[in-house]
Design a protein around this motif. Structure first.
Motif, PDB file in Angstrom:
ATOM      1  N   ASN A  98      41.729  13.356   2.803  1.00 40.23           N
ATOM      2  CA  ASN A  98      40.934  13.830   3.942  1.00 40.23           C
ATOM      3  C   ASN A  98      40.205  12.692   4.649  1.00 40.23           C
ATOM      4  N   GLY A  99      40.273  11.489   4.099  1.00 41.04           N
ATOM      5  CA  GLY A  99      39.722  10.303   4.754  1.00 41.04           C
ATOM      6  C   GLY A  99      38.222  10.126   4.657  1.00 41.04           C
ATOM      7  N   THR A 100      37.547  10.916   3.846  1.00 42.19           N
ATOM      8  CA  THR A 100      36.085  10.817   3.755  1.00 42.19           C
ATOM      9  C   THR A 100      35.638   9.431   3.306  1.00 42.19           C
ATOM     10  N   VAL A 101      36.177   8.952   2.200  1.00 43.23           N
ATOM     11  CA  VAL A 101      35.753   7.655   1.665  1.00 43.23           C
ATOM     12  C   VAL A 101      36.169   6.540   2.622  1.00 43.23           C
ATOM     13  N   THR A 102      37.391   6.612   3.116  1.00 42.49           N
ATOM     14  CA  THR A 102      37.907   5.588   4.031  1.00 42.49           C
ATOM     15  C   THR A 102      37.066   5.513   5.301  1.00 42.49           C
ATOM     16  N   ASN A 103      36.716   6.657   5.859  1.00 41.71           N
ATOM     17  CA  ASN A 103      35.851   6.678   7.045  1.00 41.71           C
ATOM     18  C   ASN A 103      34.438   6.218   6.722  1.00 41.71           C
ATOM     19  N   ASN A 104      33.916   6.579   5.537  1.00 38.38           N
ATOM     20  CA  ASN A 104      32.576   6.145   5.145  1.00 38.38           C
ATOM     21  C   ASN A 104      32.450   4.625   5.163  1.00 38.38           C
ATOM     22  N   PHE A 105      33.517   3.937   4.790  1.00 38.53           N
ATOM     23  CA  PHE A 105      33.500   2.470   4.763  1.00 38.53           C
ATOM     24  C   PHE A 105      34.027   1.855   6.061  1.00 38.53           C
ATOM     25  N   GLY A 106      34.431   2.683   7.008  1.00 35.10           N
ATOM     26  CA  GLY A 106      34.833   2.190   8.328  1.00 35.10           C
ATOM     27  C   GLY A 106      36.171   1.483   8.367  1.00 35.10           C
ATOM     28  N   VAL A 107      37.099   1.828   7.470  1.00 37.55           N
ATOM     29  CA  VAL A 107      38.396   1.136   7.460  1.00 37.55           C
ATOM     30  C   VAL A 107      39.584   2.055   7.755  1.00 37.55           C
ATOM     31  N   MET A 108      39.320   3.223   8.352  1.00 39.68           N
ATOM     32  CA  MET A 108      40.409   4.128   8.720  1.00 39.68           C
ATOM     33  C   MET A 108      41.072   3.619   9.999  1.00 39.68           C
ATOM     34  N   ARG A 109      42.386   3.496   9.977  1.00 40.48           N
ATOM     35  CA  ARG A 109      43.136   3.128  11.178  1.00 40.48           C
ATOM     36  C   ARG A 109      43.214   4.349  12.087  1.00 40.48           C
ATOM     37  N   VAL A 129      32.193  -5.031  -1.994  1.00 38.72           N
ATOM     38  CA  VAL A 129      31.480  -5.211  -3.250  1.00 38.72           C
ATOM     39  C   VAL A 129      30.124  -4.547  -3.091  1.00 38.72           C
ATOM     40  N   VAL A 130      29.844  -3.620  -4.007  1.00 35.37           N
ATOM     41  CA  VAL A 130      28.631  -2.810  -3.942  1.00 35.37           C
ATOM     42  C   VAL A 130      27.777  -3.131  -5.167  1.00 35.37           C
ATOM     43  N   ASP A 131      26.491  -3.393  -4.940  1.00 29.57           N
ATOM     44  CA  ASP A 131      25.599  -3.746  -6.049  1.00 29.57           C
ATOM     45  C   ASP A 131      25.152  -2.490  -6.814  1.00 29.57           C
ATOM     46  N   PRO A 132      24.432  -2.658  -7.912  1.00 25.02           N
ATOM     47  CA  PRO A 132      24.020  -1.502  -8.720  1.00 25.02           C
ATOM     48  C   PRO A 132      23.110  -0.504  -8.005  1.00 25.02           C
ATOM     49  N   ASP A 133      22.520  -0.896  -6.875  1.00 29.11           N
ATOM     50  CA  ASP A 133      21.680   0.009  -6.097  1.00 29.11           C
ATOM     51  C   ASP A 133      22.471   0.756  -5.034  1.00 29.11           C
ATOM     52  N   GLY A 134      23.798   0.529  -4.980  1.00 27.21           N
ATOM     53  CA  GLY A 134      24.633   1.190  -3.983  1.00 27.21           C
ATOM     54  C   GLY A 134      24.638   0.502  -2.637  1.00 27.21           C
ATOM     55  N   ILE A 135      24.228  -0.774  -2.606  1.00 25.92           N
ATOM     56  CA  ILE A 135      24.141  -1.536  -1.365  1.00 25.92           C
ATOM     57  C   ILE A 135      25.360  -2.461  -1.243  1.00 25.92           C
ATOM     58  N   ILE A 136      26.000  -2.434  -0.089  1.00 27.48           N
ATOM     59  CA  ILE A 136      27.182  -3.258   0.152  1.00 27.48           C
ATOM     60  C   ILE A 136      26.762  -4.715   0.335  1.00 27.48           C
ATOM     61  N   GLN A 137      27.283  -5.580  -0.521  1.00 28.57           N
ATOM     62  CA  GLN A 137      26.938  -7.002  -0.503  1.00 28.57           C
ATOM     63  C   GLN A 137      28.040  -7.895   0.064  1.00 28.57           C
ATOM     64  N   LEU A 138      29.267  -7.401   0.081  1.00 32.63           N
ATOM     65  CA  LEU A 138      30.385  -8.225   0.536  1.00 32.63           C
ATOM     66  C   LEU A 138      31.427  -7.333   1.183  1.00 32.63           C
ATOM     67  N   VAL A 139      31.990  -7.805   2.294  1.00 34.52           N
ATOM     68  CA  VAL A 139      33.054  -7.094   2.999  1.00 34.52           C
ATOM     69  C   VAL A 139      34.136  -8.093   3.352  1.00 34.52           C
ATOM     70  N   GLU A 140      35.388  -7.702   3.098  1.00 35.64           N
ATOM     71  CA  GLU A 140      36.535  -8.497   3.547  1.00 35.64           C
ATOM     72  C   GLU A 140      37.578  -7.518   4.057  1.00 35.64           C
ATOM     73  N   ILE A 141      38.037  -7.729   5.278  1.00 30.04           N
ATOM     74  CA  ILE A 141      39.085  -6.896   5.858  1.00 30.04           C
ATOM     75  C   ILE A 141      40.174  -7.823   6.376  1.00 30.04           C
ATOM     76  N   THR A 142      41.406  -7.548   5.944  1.00 30.52           N
ATOM     77  CA  THR A 142      42.523  -8.383   6.365  1.00 30.52           C
ATOM     78  C   THR A 142      43.552  -7.532   7.104  1.00 30.52           C
ATOM     79  N   SER A 143      44.443  -8.202   7.807  1.00 29.30           N
ATOM     80  CA  SER A 143      45.489  -7.498   8.537  1.00 29.30           C
ATOM     81  C   SER A 143      46.572  -7.017   7.577  1.00 29.30           C
ATOM     82  N   GLU A 144      47.450  -6.198   8.098  1.00 25.66           N
ATOM     83  CA  GLU A 144      48.490  -5.529   7.316  1.00 25.66           C
ATOM     84  C   GLU A 144      49.274  -6.471   6.405  1.00 25.66           C
TER      85      GLU A 144
END
Length: 187
Positions: A101-112, A124-139
């Motif tokens: 249903n795309g909920t998780v994918t949309n939550n992280f903003g990576v749905m095509r 990468v998410v820390d123990p408090d649920g905070i996003i510390q690192l993002v990497e997005i690459t092409s296909e």
């Protein structure tokens, strides 16, 4: 708006892990480091090489206290079928989240948009649920688990040592920096 330093959004999803179907929620990530590893689809080309790389390095992630959640918009049933039929995917011991249903994918903003598939995104998410690192690459660009491990070690170090930062190419045990007025223009 940047997703860095934002809290992950609530979700509930079905997943395949250790030969069983399980329910996973955002609450399951609290209190430990997590990697959300999005990929386009099961039974494809670059995706199994990336997931096998994670599986081959899974013991290191566990030693660092990091849970891995691979995510695609396939179902948890598809993940099981892929796990049972592919030698590379058969190595996986981490959680494979089905997100049809795309909920998780949309939550992280990576749905095509318009495709119903995830981009290659690593969070990468820390123990408090905070996003510390993002990497997005092409296909066509696969990711590297060892580089991800290096970045996680840096994020864990910075969290444990307020006031210090890790410079480029930092490896565990190397010198860090303590940002101050005295360093301005001297690096």
């Amino acid at each position: 708006m940047s997703i860095i330093n934002s809290e992950i959004k609530p979700f509930t999803a079905q997943a395949f892990r250790d030969g069983k179907f399980v329910t996973v929620t955002d609450a399951d990530t609290r209190g430990k480091w997590s990697v959300f590893f999005f990929y386009p689809a099961d039974f494809t080309f670059v995706c199994p090489t990336e997931l096998e790389d994670l599986a081959d390095n899974h013991a290191t992630f566990e030693q660092l206290g990091v849970e891995i959640y691979s995510v695609s918009t396939d179902t948890h049933f598809s993940h099981k079928a892929w796990h049972d039929s592919s030698p590379a995917i058969g190595k996986i011991k981490f959680t494979m989240i089905g997100d049809p249903n795309g909920t998780v994918t949309n939550n992280f903003g990576v749905m095509r948009e318009g495709q119903g598939l995830a981009d290659r995104g690593t969070f990468v998410v820390d123990p408090d649920g905070i996003i510390q690192l993002v990497e997005i690459t092409s296909e066509g660009v696969g990711r590297n688990a060892e580089e991800l491990i290096r970045k996680i070690k840096a994020a864990q170090y910075v969290r444990a040592h307020p006031g210090e930062v890790c410079p480029a190419k930092w490896e565990e045990g190397e010198t860090t920096l303590a940002p101050s007025l005295d360093l301005v223009g001297k690096i």
